[in-house]
Scaffold this motif. Structure first.
Motif, mmCIF file in Angstrom:
data_model
loop_
_atom_site.group_PDB
_atom_site.id
_atom_site.type_symbol
_atom_site.label_atom_id
_atom_site.label_comp_id
_atom_site.label_asym_id
_atom_site.label_seq_id
_atom_site.Cartn_x
_atom_site.Cartn_y
_atom_site.Cartn_z
ATOM 1 N N ALA A 68 5.608 4.413 1.958
ATOM 2 C CA ALA A 68 6.087 5.623 2.637
ATOM 3 C C ALA A 68 6.860 5.259 3.904
ATOM 4 O O ALA A 68 7.921 5.841 4.190
ATOM 5 N N GLU A 69 6.365 4.296 4.683
ATOM 6 C CA GLU A 69 7.054 3.868 5.898
ATOM 7 C C GLU A 69 8.413 3.254 5.572
ATOM 8 O O GLU A 69 9.402 3.500 6.263
ATOM 9 N N SER B 265 0.857 -1.193 0.000
ATOM 10 C CA SER B 265 0.000 0.000 0.000
ATOM 11 C C SER B 265 0.888 1.236 0.000
ATOM 12 O O SER B 265 2.093 1.177 0.283
ATOM 13 N N GLY B 266 0.299 2.375 -0.283
ATOM 14 C CA GLY B 266 1.044 3.625 -0.272
ATOM 15 C C GLY B 266 1.648 3.904 1.086
ATOM 16 O O GLY B 266 2.771 4.403 1.197
ATOM 17 N N LYS B 267 0.921 3.575 2.129
ATOM 18 C CA LYS B 267 1.389 3.796 3.496
ATOM 19 C C LYS B 267 2.619 2.932 3.769
ATOM 20 O O LYS B 267 3.601 3.397 4.356
ATOM 21 N N GLU B 268 2.589 1.666 3.335
ATOM 22 C CA GLU B 268 3.718 0.772 3.543
ATOM 23 C C GLU B 268 4.959 1.255 2.795
ATOM 24 O O GLU B 268 6.071 1.203 3.313
#
Length: 138
Positions: free
Chosen positions: A129-130, A124-127
């Motif tokens: 970015a992290e 995902s985009g969040k993963e």
């Protein structure tokens, strides 16, 4: 192996004996002029003739090609993929989506249409970015 070849693949064995060794399998059956050991030696030799022996092809479909054909198929698949990637990298965003090239089917492999593709899982985009956040803090 010789007995199995005689029982299950007589036609292929007879064709190969005639083509490669100019031996007639009927000589073994009728007159006993062809020994079982000689047939064994010939069958053993046929096992080293991928792409040419009809007996070997009957026993294993993958031996329909020899090493040269497999190498050529790999080269062709690689060239098609390289061309695809080049076109994808150098085409504009508004260009039409191209399908991936289909690899050449190898003998003994199942048809790609019969195999179900595995579902692709992307981060995902969040993963993402992290991940990059952790990488930049190293």
């Amino acid at each position: 192996m010789t007995v199995r070849a005689l029982q299950e693949h007589r036609d292929e064995l007879e064709a190969d004996l005639q083509e490669f060794f100019h031996l007639d399998l009927e000589e073994f059956k009728k007159h006993g002029r062809l020994s079982l050991h000689k047939i064994y030696v010939c069958v053993k030799s046929l096992m080293r003739k991928p792409g040419r022996s009809t007996l070997l092809m009957a026993l294993d479909e993958a031996t329909e090609w020899d090493a040269k054909e497999y190498i050529l198929a790999r080269l062709s698949d690689g060239m098609e993929l390289a061309n695809y990637l080049f076109i994808q990298a150098n085409s504009g965003e508004s260009s039409e989506e191209m399908p991936l090239p289909t690899p050449i089917r190898r003998p003994g492999e199942p048809d790609p249409e019969t195999q179900k593709p595995k579902p692709e899982e992307f981060a995902s985009g969040k993963e993402v970015a992290e991940f990059f956040g952790r990488m930049s803090s190293l």
